[in-house]
Every structure is written in structure tokens, then in C-alpha cells.
Design a protein around this motif. Structure first.
Motif, PDB file in Angstrom:
ATOM      1  N   ASP A  75       0.829  -1.213   0.000  1.00  0.00           N
ATOM      2  CA  ASP A  75       0.000   0.000   0.000  1.00  0.00           C
ATOM      3  C   ASP A  75       0.861   1.260   0.000  1.00  0.00           C
ATOM      4  N   PHE A  76       2.182   1.094  -0.212  1.00  0.00           N
ATOM      5  CA  PHE A  76       3.006   2.299  -0.280  1.00  0.00           C
ATOM      6  C   PHE A  76       4.174   2.099  -1.245  1.00  0.00           C
ATOM      7  N   ALA A  77       4.717   3.214  -1.708  1.00  0.00           N
ATOM      8  CA  ALA A  77       5.945   3.213  -2.500  1.00  0.00           C
ATOM      9  C   ALA A  77       6.852   4.268  -1.899  1.00  0.00           C
ATOM     10  N   GLN A  78       8.138   3.977  -1.876  1.00  0.00           N
ATOM     11  CA  GLN A  78       9.078   4.922  -1.279  1.00  0.00           C
ATOM     12  C   GLN A  78      10.374   4.960  -2.080  1.00  0.00           C
ATOM     13  N   VAL A  79      10.867   6.165  -2.309  1.00  0.00           N
ATOM     14  CA  VAL A  79      12.149   6.326  -3.002  1.00  0.00           C
ATOM     15  C   VAL A  79      13.007   7.290  -2.191  1.00  0.00           C
ATOM     16  N   THR A  80      14.280   6.938  -2.021  1.00  0.00           N
ATOM     17  CA  THR A  80      15.228   7.809  -1.312  1.00  0.00           C
ATOM     18  C   THR A  80      16.432   8.073  -2.204  1.00  0.00           C
ATOM     19  N   ILE A  81      16.813   9.348  -2.308  1.00  0.00           N
ATOM     20  CA  ILE A  81      18.051   9.697  -3.005  1.00  0.00           C
ATOM     21  C   ILE A  81      19.053  10.181  -1.974  1.00  0.00           C
ATOM     22  N   LYS A  82      20.271   9.632  -2.043  1.00  0.00           N
ATOM     23  CA  LYS A  82      21.347  10.142  -1.191  1.00  0.00           C
ATOM     24  C   LYS A  82      22.295  10.935  -2.070  1.00  0.00           C
ATOM     25  N   PHE A  83      22.505  12.201  -1.700  1.00  0.00           N
ATOM     26  CA  PHE A  83      23.431  13.052  -2.427  1.00  0.00           C
ATOM     27  C   PHE A  83      24.747  13.139  -1.674  1.00  0.00           C
ATOM     28  N   ASP A  84      25.830  13.196  -2.429  1.00  0.00           N
ATOM     29  CA  ASP A  84      27.127  13.541  -1.843  1.00  0.00           C
ATOM     30  C   ASP A  84      27.191  15.071  -1.817  1.00  0.00           C
ATOM     31  N   ASN A  85      27.314  15.621  -0.607  1.00  0.00           N
ATOM     32  CA  ASN A  85      27.341  17.083  -0.467  1.00  0.00           C
ATOM     33  C   ASN A  85      28.668  17.545   0.135  1.00  0.00           C
ATOM     34  N   THR A  86      29.745  16.751  -0.106  1.00  0.00           N
ATOM     35  CA  THR A  86      31.028  17.134   0.488  1.00  0.00           C
ATOM     36  C   THR A  86      31.515  18.482  -0.054  1.00  0.00           C
ATOM     37  N   ASP A  87      31.095  18.846  -1.275  1.00  0.00           N
ATOM     38  CA  ASP A  87      31.509  20.153  -1.822  1.00  0.00           C
ATOM     39  C   ASP A  87      30.573  21.289  -1.372  1.00  0.00           C
ATOM     40  N   ARG A  88      29.581  20.955  -0.516  1.00  0.00           N
ATOM     41  CA  ARG A  88      28.662  21.958   0.057  1.00  0.00           C
ATOM     42  C   ARG A  88      27.893  22.753  -1.011  1.00  0.00           C
ATOM     43  N   THR A  89      27.576  22.097  -2.125  1.00  0.00           N
ATOM     44  CA  THR A  89      26.707  22.747  -3.122  1.00  0.00           C
ATOM     45  C   THR A  89      25.417  23.172  -2.446  1.00  0.00           C
ATOM     46  N   MET A  90      24.910  22.291  -1.571  1.00  0.00           N
ATOM     47  CA  MET A  90      23.787  22.691  -0.732  1.00  0.00           C
ATOM     48  C   MET A  90      24.363  23.232   0.565  1.00  0.00           C
ATOM     49  N   PRO A  91      24.037  24.472   0.892  1.00  0.00           N
ATOM     50  CA  PRO A  91      24.672  25.101   2.061  1.00  0.00           C
ATOM     51  C   PRO A  91      24.157  24.527   3.381  1.00  0.00           C
ATOM     52  N   ILE A  92      24.463  23.266   3.596  1.00  0.00           N
ATOM     53  CA  ILE A  92      24.041  22.575   4.810  1.00  0.00           C
ATOM     54  C   ILE A  92      25.254  21.813   5.327  1.00  0.00           C
ATOM     55  N   ALA A  93      25.499  21.874   6.627  1.00  0.00           N
ATOM     56  CA  ALA A  93      26.710  21.277   7.193  1.00  0.00           C
ATOM     57  C   ALA A  93      26.571  19.762   7.306  1.00  0.00           C
ATOM     58  N   SER A  94      26.467  19.126   6.159  1.00  0.00           N
ATOM     59  CA  SER A  94      26.271  17.690   6.158  1.00  0.00           C
ATOM     60  C   SER A  94      26.858  17.133   4.857  1.00  0.00           C
ATOM     61  N   ASP A  95      27.750  16.110   4.997  1.00  0.00           N
ATOM     62  CA  ASP A  95      28.397  15.542   3.812  1.00  0.00           C
ATOM     63  C   ASP A  95      27.428  14.740   2.960  1.00  0.00           C
ATOM     64  N   GLU A  96      26.400  14.233   3.604  1.00  0.00           N
ATOM     65  CA  GLU A  96      25.422  13.437   2.863  1.00  0.00           C
ATOM     66  C   GLU A  96      24.044  14.014   3.107  1.00  0.00           C
ATOM     67  N   ILE A  97      23.268  14.125   2.038  1.00  0.00           N
ATOM     68  CA  ILE A  97      21.898  14.629   2.167  1.00  0.00           C
ATOM     69  C   ILE A  97      20.963  13.579   1.607  1.00  0.00           C
ATOM     70  N   SER A  98      19.950  13.237   2.376  1.00  0.00           N
ATOM     71  CA  SER A  98      18.993  12.259   1.856  1.00  0.00           C
ATOM     72  C   SER A  98      17.625  12.905   1.723  1.00  0.00           C
ATOM     73  N   ILE A  99      17.000  12.626   0.612  1.00  0.00           N
ATOM     74  CA  ILE A  99      15.626  13.090   0.389  1.00  0.00           C
ATOM     75  C   ILE A  99      14.777  11.863   0.098  1.00  0.00           C
ATOM     76  N   THR A 100      13.674  11.752   0.820  1.00  0.00           N
ATOM     77  CA  THR A 100      12.791  10.587   0.682  1.00  0.00           C
ATOM     78  C   THR A 100      11.389  11.056   0.358  1.00  0.00           C
TER      79      THR A 100
END
Ligand code: ATP
Ligand code: MG
Length: 182
Positions: A75-100
Motif C-alpha cells: 500500500d506504499f511506495a518509497q524512493v530515497t536519493i542520497k546526495f554527496d554534499n562534500t563540496d557543500r553545493t547545498m549550504p548545509i553542514a552535512s556531507d550526505e543529504i537524503s531526500i525521501t
């Protein structure tokens, strides 16, 4: 910033939990017709909420839930993307960013949830984070089958508009137009 991994659970043809690794630079995916290559791209559009302008080849969102086994209908579907953010393209203090993104089907309709680094967020939050990395629903971050021939067949003025979008000029043109009309 680049995609490190995409994880599918019950999304389209991925009936089991499937993790697909991506590499910095270039990753190609090959396989027979109907094996699910395009479904991977549909998963990217789904999780990043970019589907408003691009089709995921499903009539309704709940068609994205795996339906390939009559004895087990999740009854559900789920997708998660993990980004490498070591170059801080996204201005967040985290080397890995996950969006689900998860959609859940119930008797009274379906529900859609987004998570950013494990925290429940809205689609607007996801879009705001992605915009900082230059990813927008109107943008050309994902080039779909058919887009290339469409771009070739455009008039020079239409093609120029795409370049304006990519360069980020179009956003300011529309803001200027709005301001002048006020
Ligand atoms: P091609 O080389 O022809 O472009 P492809 O590898 O891109 O093929 P996809 O279009 O990604 O293939 O996958 C199509 C397959 O996904 C079809 O077999 C279809 O039945 C299956 N599929 C789509 N939605 C679902 C779903 N909700 N549940 C199970 N299978 C699904
Ligand atoms: Mg395909």
C-alpha cells in the motif's frame, strides 16, 4: 554535488528493496527493454517533486506503487536519493543529504510524505533546498526521452528561452515584468 545512491521500495517495477549506486561524473544504465531503466529516472522525478512539469508515465500517483504480484499488493511506495554534499553545493553542514518521498494508499485516498535528512518536510521545503543547488521543477536538470528532438525543432527564440532558464536569467525577467506591472 552528485547522487550517490537511489533506494526503491515498491516503486513501479521495483517490488523488493533495491539500491542503485551512482558515481561522480557519469553513470550509465543498460538493460533489456522493459527492465526498468526509465523507471529509475521516474523515481528521481518522484522523490525530488519534479513531476509537475514532467510525466512519470503513470496516470495517477498510486499507479507508481508496485503491482506486479497479485499475491502481495503493497500500500506504499518509497524512493530515497542520497546526495554527496562534500563540496557543500547545498549550504548545509552535512556531507550526505537524503531526500525521501513516500506515498501511501488508503481507502480514503492517498497521502504523500517528504523527508529531508530524515525530518518530515513539505514539498516546498524540498524545492527550496534543491533550488540552492540549481535544481528546479522548471529547469533542465532532467532531460527526458524526446526532449532532445523537441529542442532541435525549436525556433532560435524558443531555444534562447531555455538558455535563459539554465543561466537563471528567466527568473529575473519574470520578476522584472511583475514589478513593472505593479
Ligand atoms: P525501454 O528500453 O523499452 O525504454 P526500460 O528499461 O526503460 O525499457 P521501463 O519503462 O523503465 O523500462 O519499465 C517498464 C516496466 O515497468 C514494464 O514492464 C511495466 O510493467 C513495469 N511497471 C511500471 N509500473 C509498474 C508497477 N506499478 N508495478 C509493477 N511494474 C510496473
Ligand atoms: Mg526506457
Amino acid at each position: 554535488m552528485h547522487i550517490k545512491e537511489i533506494e526503491f521500495i515498491n516503486f513501479k517495477s521495483f517490488g523488493k528493496k533495491v539500491k542503485i549506486p551512482f558515481f561522480e561524473g557519469f553513470t550509465t544504465i543498460s538493460g533489456p527493454n522493459g527492465s526498468g531503466k526509465s523507471n529509475i529516472i521516474d523515481g528521481v522525478l518522484f522523490v525530488l517533486g519534479l513531476s509537475s512539469s514532467r510525466t512519470m508515465r503513470a496516470e495517477k500517483l498510486t499507479d507508481l506503487i508496485y503491482n506486479g504480484d497479485s499475491s502481495r499488493k503493497p500500500d506504499f511506495a518509497q524512493v530515497t536519493i542520497k546526495f554527496d554534499n562534500t563540496d557543500r553545493t547545498m549550504p548545509i553542514a552535512s556531507d550526505e543529504i537524503s531526500i525521501t518521498r513516500k506515498i501511501r494508499e488508503t481507502d480514503s485516498g492517498y497521502y504523500s510524505y517528504f523527508y529531508f535528512n530524515g525530518k518530515a518536510v513539505s514539498l516546498t521545503d524540498v524545492h527550496n533546498h534543491l533550488a540552492k543547488a540549481g535544481v528546479t521543477p522548471e529547469g533542465y536538470n532532467v532531460v527526458m526521452q524526446g526532449d532532445v528532438t523537441r529542442i532541435i525543432n525549436m525556433t532560435p527564440v524558443e531555444r534562447r528561452k531555455i538558455i535563459d532558464e539554465i543561466a537563471g536569467v528567466a527568473e529575473f525577467d519574470s520578476k522584472k515584468d511583475r514589478a513593472l506591472n505593479e
